[in-house]
Scaffold this motif. Structure first.
Motif, PDB file in Angstrom:
ATOM      1  N   ARG A  29     -83.226 101.213  26.286  1.00 39.97           N
ATOM      2  CA  ARG A  29     -83.090 100.904  27.218  1.00 39.97           C
ATOM      3  C   ARG A  29     -82.680  99.267  27.737  1.00 39.97           C
ATOM      4  N   PHE A  30     -83.778  98.861  26.838  1.00 40.25           N
ATOM      5  CA  PHE A  30     -84.535  97.364  27.281  1.00 40.25           C
ATOM      6  C   PHE A  30     -83.361  96.783  27.025  1.00 40.25           C
ATOM      7  N   ARG A  31     -83.599  95.434  27.792  1.00 42.49           N
ATOM      8  CA  ARG A  31     -82.471  94.795  27.710  1.00 42.49           C
ATOM      9  C   ARG A  31     -83.077  92.760  27.303  1.00 42.49           C
ATOM     10  N   GLY A  32     -82.613  93.098  25.805  1.00 48.80           N
ATOM     11  CA  GLY A  32     -83.644  90.966  26.031  1.00 48.80           C
ATOM     12  C   GLY A  32     -82.325  89.963  25.935  1.00 48.80           C
ATOM     13  N   LEU A  33     -82.443  88.646  25.216  1.00 52.11           N
ATOM     14  CA  LEU A  33     -81.686  87.739  25.443  1.00 52.11           C
ATOM     15  C   LEU A  33     -80.275  88.091  25.170  1.00 52.11           C
ATOM     16  N   PRO A  34     -79.777  88.145  26.182  1.00 50.26           N
ATOM     17  CA  PRO A  34     -77.940  87.913  26.594  1.00 50.26           C
ATOM     18  C   PRO A  34     -77.198  87.093  26.212  1.00 50.26           C
ATOM     19  N   THR A  35     -76.181  87.348  25.201  1.00 48.94           N
ATOM     20  CA  THR A  35     -74.975  86.408  24.557  1.00 48.94           C
ATOM     21  C   THR A  35     -73.652  86.741  24.800  1.00 48.94           C
ATOM     22  N   ILE A  36     -72.828  85.124  25.370  1.00 47.92           N
ATOM     23  CA  ILE A  36     -72.030  85.996  25.878  1.00 47.92           C
ATOM     24  C   ILE A  36     -70.432  84.687  24.929  1.00 47.92           C
ATOM     25  N   ASP A  37     -69.390  85.830  25.183  1.00 42.12           N
ATOM     26  CA  ASP A  37     -68.267  85.529  23.416  1.00 42.12           C
ATOM     27  C   ASP A  37     -67.731  84.019  24.687  1.00 42.12           C
ATOM     28  N   ALA A  38     -67.612  83.274  24.291  1.00 43.49           N
ATOM     29  CA  ALA A  38     -67.176  82.211  24.860  1.00 43.49           C
ATOM     30  C   ALA A  38     -65.792  82.333  25.147  1.00 43.49           C
ATOM     31  N   GLU A  39     -64.755  83.580  23.420  1.00 40.95           N
ATOM     32  CA  GLU A  39     -63.386  83.268  23.398  1.00 40.95           C
ATOM     33  C   GLU A  39     -62.920  84.611  24.129  1.00 40.95           C
ATOM     34  N   LYS A  40     -63.893  85.618  24.180  1.00 41.71           N
ATOM     35  CA  LYS A  40     -63.602  86.049  25.129  1.00 41.71           C
ATOM     36  C   LYS A  40     -62.981  86.305  27.089  1.00 41.71           C
ATOM     37  N   CYS A  41     -64.420  85.414  26.970  1.00 43.29           N
ATOM     38  CA  CYS A  41     -64.439  84.578  28.229  1.00 43.29           C
ATOM     39  C   CYS A  41     -63.321  84.085  28.738  1.00 43.29           C
ATOM     40  N   ALA A  42     -63.175  83.326  27.956  1.00 42.51           N
ATOM     41  CA  ALA A  42     -61.405  81.858  27.596  1.00 42.51           C
ATOM     42  C   ALA A  42     -60.367  82.963  28.188  1.00 42.51           C
ATOM     43  N   THR A  43     -60.482  83.557  27.006  1.00 44.36           N
ATOM     44  CA  THR A  43     -59.342  84.609  27.335  1.00 44.36           C
ATOM     45  C   THR A  43     -58.863  85.481  28.848  1.00 44.36           C
ATOM     46  N   VAL A  44     -60.471  85.992  29.463  1.00 44.34           N
ATOM     47  CA  VAL A  44     -59.885  86.759  30.982  1.00 44.34           C
ATOM     48  C   VAL A  44     -59.489  85.642  31.737  1.00 44.34           C
ATOM     49  N   SER A  45     -59.991  84.337  31.245  1.00 44.79           N
ATOM     50  CA  SER A  45     -60.066  83.154  32.407  1.00 44.79           C
ATOM     51  C   SER A  45     -58.903  82.475  33.044  1.00 44.79           C
ATOM     52  N   LYS A  46     -57.862  82.850  31.033  1.00 49.46           N
ATOM     53  CA  LYS A  46     -56.690  81.934  31.454  1.00 49.46           C
ATOM     54  C   LYS A  46     -55.945  83.536  32.353  1.00 49.46           C
ATOM     55  N   ALA A  47     -56.155  84.116  31.670  1.00 50.06           N
ATOM     56  CA  ALA A  47     -55.173  85.659  31.933  1.00 50.06           C
ATOM     57  C   ALA A  47     -55.406  85.615  34.082  1.00 50.06           C
ATOM     58  N   GLU A  48     -56.679  85.239  34.328  1.00 53.08           N
ATOM     59  CA  GLU A  48     -56.543  84.828  35.896  1.00 53.08           C
ATOM     60  C   GLU A  48     -55.936  83.371  36.122  1.00 53.08           C
ATOM     61  N   ASN A  49     -55.205  82.822  35.327  1.00 51.06           N
ATOM     62  CA  ASN A  49     -55.434  81.606  35.970  1.00 51.06           C
ATOM     63  C   ASN A  49     -56.336  80.698  36.704  1.00 51.06           C
ATOM     64  N   GLY A  50     -57.870  80.520  35.754  1.00 51.79           N
ATOM     65  CA  GLY A  50     -59.056  79.943  37.050  1.00 51.79           C
ATOM     66  C   GLY A  50     -60.295  80.460  35.525  1.00 51.79           C
ATOM     67  N   ALA A  51     -61.006  80.201  36.302  1.00 50.99           N
ATOM     68  CA  ALA A  51     -62.274  81.228  36.414  1.00 50.99           C
ATOM     69  C   ALA A  51     -62.422  81.882  36.592  1.00 50.99           C
ATOM     70  N   CYS A  52     -62.947  83.132  36.504  1.00 54.00           N
ATOM     71  CA  CYS A  52     -63.530  84.416  36.104  1.00 54.00           C
ATOM     72  C   CYS A  52     -64.615  85.301  36.705  1.00 54.00           C
ATOM     73  N   GLU A  53     -64.851  85.251  37.977  1.00 51.96           N
ATOM     74  CA  GLU A  53     -65.988  85.107  38.530  1.00 51.96           C
ATOM     75  C   GLU A  53     -66.882  86.553  38.847  1.00 51.96           C
ATOM     76  N   ALA A  54     -66.096  87.443  38.042  1.00 52.68           N
ATOM     77  CA  ALA A  54     -66.711  88.584  38.126  1.00 52.68           C
ATOM     78  C   ALA A  54     -67.956  88.681  38.028  1.00 52.68           C
ATOM     79  N   CYS A  55     -68.457  88.381  37.292  1.00 53.91           N
ATOM     80  CA  CYS A  55     -69.863  88.574  36.758  1.00 53.91           C
ATOM     81  C   CYS A  55     -70.956  87.608  37.734  1.00 53.91           C
ATOM     82  N   VAL A  56     -70.477  86.636  38.083  1.00 56.94           N
ATOM     83  CA  VAL A  56     -71.117  85.460  38.986  1.00 56.94           C
ATOM     84  C   VAL A  56     -71.055  85.904  40.525  1.00 56.94           C
ATOM     85  N   THR A  57     -70.144  87.237  40.723  1.00 55.17           N
ATOM     86  CA  THR A  57     -69.882  87.488  42.731  1.00 55.17           C
ATOM     87  C   THR A  57     -71.364  89.022  42.319  1.00 55.17           C
ATOM     88  N   ALA A  58     -70.973  90.066  40.684  1.00 52.81           N
ATOM     89  CA  ALA A  58     -71.641  91.054  40.764  1.00 52.81           C
ATOM     90  C   ALA A  58     -73.344  91.003  40.419  1.00 52.81           C
TER      91      ALA A  58
END
Length: 260
Positions: A29-58
């Motif tokens: 269960r070790f969690r190390g250096l995180p990565t953020i997939d820019a393409e996936k992030c952009a895709t969901v943000s586009k679908a939400e018609n703006g920045a998706c902030e689900a991660c920010v809220t969580a």
């Protein structure tokens, strides 16, 4: 006495070979250096018609901003990873998290290599690189970071083989390793410890509490980490708590015994 000697001889060599050999296995269960997939992030943000902030809220500590994570405030709880509808955030097994600068602890979807810790300056390296003595200061910690620091002194890790030791008196130390969010009640003790160490000296902030206050950030009872103390920090080790391997990796990089 003879029984103890026989038992020890039977146990054989117990100290890991790292860094000459492979690092010890990490927990599942070790969690190390995180990565953020820019393409996936952009895709969901586009679908939400703006920045998706689900991660920010969580995020419970405000470590997550759109397309970036501040490891200095991150608890590595994984809430952002679970909350992202596009699965754009993932935590790797990379334990090499320590940095030389606070600003380097921010991981961004915009890419770029993670700037890991560098060796201390040439003068300090000449003076302290072969024999580094540290006074550990628990500035209001929960004892998780302190426990993982103590692990480094056990036979399996044997921190002393690298010339790095924890000492009882600041008069005998070359620097401090601070854990905890620096409570108001510990502020004076921390400053007196720092002042008692003869120069030149170094400071290390270990754990999200010591870096940013962690889950206690913003509370009136704490300063919120090493930043407000004015003590210059030479090594930032993120985690809640940092794994002993993460701490050791940072220390070895600081004294010039590990690169890459």
């Amino acid at each position: 006495m003879l029984k103890a000697i026989r038992a020890r001889a039977k146990q054989g060599y117990r100290t890991m070979k790292y860094p000459a050999g492979d690092p010890p296995p990490l927990p599942a269960r070790f969690r190390g250096l995180p990565t953020i997939d820019a393409e996936k992030c952009a895709t969901v943000s586009k679908a939400e018609n703006g920045a998706c902030e689900a991660c920010v809220t969580a995020c419970p500590t405000g470590a997550v901003a759109p397309r970036s994570i501040d490891l200095g405030a991150c608890l590595f709880c994984g809430d952002c990873e679970r909350a992202c509808p596009a699965h754009a955030i993932s935590f790797t097994k990379d334990y090499r998290l320590a940095t030389s600068r606070r600003e380097d602890l921010v991981v961004s979807a915009d890419g770029g290599d993670y700037a890991r810790a560098e060796a201390m300056g040439r003068r300090l390296l000449r003076l302290l690189g072969r024999s580094l003595k540290l006074r550990v200061v628990s500035a209001g910690g929960c004892n998780a970071c302190e426990s993982d620091v103590n692990v480094l002194t056990t036979i399996g890790w044997d921190l002393g083989r690298f010339g790095i030791q924890f000492v009882a008196s600041p008069r005998h130390a070359d620097g401090i390793l601070v854990t905890g969010p620096v409570t108001r009640n510990m502020e004076l003790a921390l400053r007196k410890t720092w002042d008692a160490i003869p120069g030149p000296k170094i400071a290390i902030a270990s754990g999200s509490c010591a870096i940013s206050g962690g889950p206690f950030a913003g509370r009136p009872e704490v300063l919120g980490g090493m930043g407000p103390t004015g003590i210059p920090v030479d090594l930032w080790v993120p985690g809640c708590p940092p794994h002993p391997l993460t701490i050791l990796d940072g220390l070895l990089r600081l004294v010039g015994k590990l690169e890459g």
